[in-house]
Write a protein that holds these residues in place. Structure first.
Motif, PDB file in Angstrom:
ATOM      1  N   GLY A  89     -16.776  -4.847  -3.565  1.00  0.00           N
ATOM      2  CA  GLY A  89     -16.410  -3.994  -2.373  1.00  0.00           C
ATOM      3  C   GLY A  89     -14.983  -4.196  -1.936  1.00  0.00           C
ATOM      4  N   TYR A  90     -14.576  -5.429  -1.785  1.00  0.00           N
ATOM      5  CA  TYR A  90     -13.099  -5.624  -1.514  1.00  0.00           C
ATOM      6  C   TYR A  90     -12.215  -4.947  -2.741  1.00  0.00           C
ATOM      7  N   TRP A  91     -12.465  -5.172  -3.727  1.00  0.00           N
ATOM      8  CA  TRP A  91     -11.604  -4.779  -4.896  1.00  0.00           C
ATOM      9  C   TRP A  91     -11.601  -3.228  -5.257  1.00  0.00           C
ATOM     10  N   ILE A  92     -12.772  -2.727  -4.865  1.00  0.00           N
ATOM     11  CA  ILE A  92     -12.987  -1.199  -5.050  1.00  0.00           C
ATOM     12  C   ILE A  92     -12.103  -0.463  -3.812  1.00  0.00           C
ATOM     13  N   ASN A  93     -12.412  -0.953  -2.641  1.00  0.00           N
ATOM     14  CA  ASN A  93     -11.724  -0.226  -1.363  1.00  0.00           C
ATOM     15  C   ASN A  93     -10.290  -0.802  -1.532  1.00  0.00           C
ATOM     16  N   LEU A  94      -9.814  -1.733  -2.087  1.00  0.00           N
ATOM     17  CA  LEU A  94      -8.336  -2.075  -2.291  1.00  0.00           C
ATOM     18  C   LEU A  94      -7.909  -1.009  -3.323  1.00  0.00           C
ATOM     19  N   ALA A  95      -8.503  -0.733  -4.283  1.00  0.00           N
ATOM     20  CA  ALA A  95      -8.032  -0.022  -5.381  1.00  0.00           C
ATOM     21  C   ALA A  95      -8.000   1.559  -4.609  1.00  0.00           C
ATOM     22  N   LEU A  96      -8.939   1.961  -3.899  1.00  0.00           N
ATOM     23  CA  LEU A  96      -8.951   3.364  -3.292  1.00  0.00           C
ATOM     24  C   LEU A  96      -7.807   3.553  -2.441  1.00  0.00           C
ATOM     25  N   VAL A  97      -7.706   2.452  -1.495  1.00  0.00           N
ATOM     26  CA  VAL A  97      -6.842   2.637  -0.429  1.00  0.00           C
ATOM     27  C   VAL A  97      -5.197   2.671  -0.938  1.00  0.00           C
ATOM     28  N   SER A  98      -5.094   1.514  -1.838  1.00  0.00           N
ATOM     29  CA  SER A  98      -3.641   1.368  -2.382  1.00  0.00           C
ATOM     30  C   SER A  98      -3.437   2.530  -3.158  1.00  0.00           C
ATOM     31  N   GLY A  99      -4.491   3.030  -4.343  1.00  0.00           N
ATOM     32  CA  GLY A  99      -4.187   4.397  -4.777  1.00  0.00           C
ATOM     33  C   GLY A  99      -3.476   5.385  -3.945  1.00  0.00           C
ATOM     34  N   ALA A 100      -4.169   5.682  -2.839  1.00  0.00           N
ATOM     35  CA  ALA A 100      -3.969   6.827  -1.787  1.00  0.00           C
ATOM     36  C   ALA A 100      -2.699   6.564  -1.286  1.00  0.00           C
ATOM     37  N   ASP A 101      -2.292   5.391  -0.643  1.00  0.00           N
ATOM     38  CA  ASP A 101      -1.193   5.103   0.149  1.00  0.00           C
ATOM     39  C   ASP A 101       0.089   5.055  -0.711  1.00  0.00           C
ATOM     40  N   VAL A 102       0.084   4.393  -2.135  1.00  0.00           N
ATOM     41  CA  VAL A 102       1.147   4.309  -2.852  1.00  0.00           C
ATOM     42  C   VAL A 102       1.486   5.831  -3.438  1.00  0.00           C
ATOM     43  N   GLY A 103       0.368   6.724  -3.713  1.00  0.00           N
ATOM     44  CA  GLY A 103       0.749   8.174  -3.788  1.00  0.00           C
ATOM     45  C   GLY A 103       1.571   8.756  -2.553  1.00  0.00           C
ATOM     46  N   LEU A 104       1.080   8.466  -1.468  1.00  0.00           N
ATOM     47  CA  LEU A 104       1.589   9.140  -0.109  1.00  0.00           C
ATOM     48  C   LEU A 104       2.782   8.674  -0.061  1.00  0.00           C
ATOM     49  N   ILE A 105       3.345   7.372  -0.450  1.00  0.00           N
ATOM     50  CA  ILE A 105       4.720   6.853  -0.230  1.00  0.00           C
ATOM     51  C   ILE A 105       5.503   7.716  -1.414  1.00  0.00           C
ATOM     52  N   LEU A 106       5.153   7.608  -2.749  1.00  0.00           N
ATOM     53  CA  LEU A 106       5.864   8.128  -3.673  1.00  0.00           C
ATOM     54  C   LEU A 106       6.072   9.677  -3.590  1.00  0.00           C
ATOM     55  N   PHE A 107       5.250  10.541  -2.972  1.00  0.00           N
ATOM     56  CA  PHE A 107       5.476  11.843  -3.105  1.00  0.00           C
ATOM     57  C   PHE A 107       5.453  12.555  -1.784  1.00  0.00           C
ATOM     58  N   LEU A 108       5.394  11.927  -0.558  1.00  0.00           N
ATOM     59  CA  LEU A 108       5.589  12.596   0.633  1.00  0.00           C
ATOM     60  C   LEU A 108       6.652  11.654   1.434  1.00  0.00           C
ATOM     61  N   VAL A 109       6.722  10.499   1.370  1.00  0.00           N
ATOM     62  CA  VAL A 109       7.416   9.607   2.288  1.00  0.00           C
ATOM     63  C   VAL A 109       8.750   9.539   1.726  1.00  0.00           C
ATOM     64  N   LEU A 110       8.920   9.057   0.481  1.00  0.00           N
ATOM     65  CA  LEU A 110      10.390   8.697   0.005  1.00  0.00           C
ATOM     66  C   LEU A 110      11.053   9.947  -0.029  1.00  0.00           C
ATOM     67  N   PRO A 111      10.232  11.233  -0.719  1.00  0.00           N
ATOM     68  CA  PRO A 111      11.113  12.298  -0.783  1.00  0.00           C
ATOM     69  C   PRO A 111      11.542  12.947   0.593  1.00  0.00           C
ATOM     70  N   GLY A 112      11.092  12.312   1.760  1.00  0.00           N
ATOM     71  CA  GLY A 112      11.491  12.879   3.023  1.00  0.00           C
ATOM     72  C   GLY A 112      10.525  14.011   3.401  1.00  0.00           C
ATOM     73  N   VAL A 113       9.305  14.261   2.705  1.00  0.00           N
ATOM     74  CA  VAL A 113       8.508  15.336   3.183  1.00  0.00           C
ATOM     75  C   VAL A 113       7.574  14.984   4.481  1.00  0.00           C
ATOM     76  N   MET A 114       7.330  13.745   4.657  1.00  0.00           N
ATOM     77  CA  MET A 114       6.642  13.008   5.809  1.00  0.00           C
ATOM     78  C   MET A 114       7.504  11.869   6.014  1.00  0.00           C
ATOM     79  N   THR A 115       7.659  11.780   7.248  1.00  0.00           N
ATOM     80  CA  THR A 115       8.273  10.720   7.888  1.00  0.00           C
ATOM     81  C   THR A 115       7.475   9.085   7.841  1.00  0.00           C
TER      82      THR A 115
END
Length: 147
Positions: A89-115
Motif C-alpha cells: 500500500g505504501y509503495w502503490i500510494n508513493l508511486a501514484l502521488v509521486s507520479g502526479a506531483d512530479v508531473g505537476l512540477i514539470l508541466f505546471l510549476v516550473l514553466p510558470g503556469v502555476m505558482t
C-alpha cells in the motif's frame, strides 16, 4: 508513524478529489474558468483559451477526471492498506502521488503556469507522507515478533 502516513496520504487524496471535482464543475463555465482553478491566468492570455466543445476543452476535462480518480485511489489505499502498515500500500500510494506531483512540477510549476503557492497543498502533503511511510516501514515489527 503508520497512522501519520495514512492520514497524510488520505489528505493528499481528498485535496485532489476536491480539486478534480472543482475543475470538472468549472469546465462547464468555459476553459477560462477552468484554467483559473489550476493556474494564475493572465487576463491577456484569455484569448488563448479554447472555445467550449473543442478538443482542448475535452483534454482539460480528461485531466480533471484523472486528478479526481487518482485522488480517490490514493484515499482508498490510505484507508485500507496504509492504516494497516501495508508495504504494498505504501509503495502503490508513493508511486501514484509521486507520479502526479512530479508531473505537476514539470508541466505546471516550473514553466510558470502555476505558482509554488498554488501547488503547495498537494506538495506539502506528498513529501511528509512519503517520509512518514518510509519511517513506518523501517520501524515496524513483523507480525508475530514479540518486540
Amino acid at each position: 508513524m503508520t497512522r501519520t502516513a495514512a492520514v497524510l496520504f488520505l489528505l493528499w487524496g481528498l485535496v485532489h478529489v476536491a480539486g478534480g471535482a472543482v475543475m470538472l464543475a468549472t469546465l462547464g463555465d468555459g476553459a477560462e474558468a477552468y484554467l483559473r482553478t489550476v493556474a494564475t491566468v493572465d487576463p491577456s492570455a484569455a484569448a488563448l483559451t479554447p472555445p467550449a466543445g473543442s478538443p482542448a476543452v475535452a483534454i482539460l476535462g480528461f485531466h480533471a477526471w484523472n486528478i479526481l480518480w487518482v485522488g480517490l485511489c490514493v484515499s482508498a489505499i490510505a484507508l485500507t492498506l496504509n492504516l494497516r502498515g501495508s508495504r504494498a500500500g505504501y509503495w502503490i500510494n508513493l508511486a501514484l502521488v509521486s507520479g502526479a506531483d512530479v508531473g505537476l512540477i514539470l508541466f505546471l510549476v516550473l514553466p510558470g503556469v502555476m505558482t509554488w503557492g498554488t501547488a503547495a497543498p498537494g506538495l506539502g502533503l506528498w513529501l511528509p507522507a512519503a517520509a512518514a511511510g518510509f519511517v513506518a516501514l523501517r520501524t515496524r515489527t513483523p507480525a508475530g515478533d514479540p518486540r
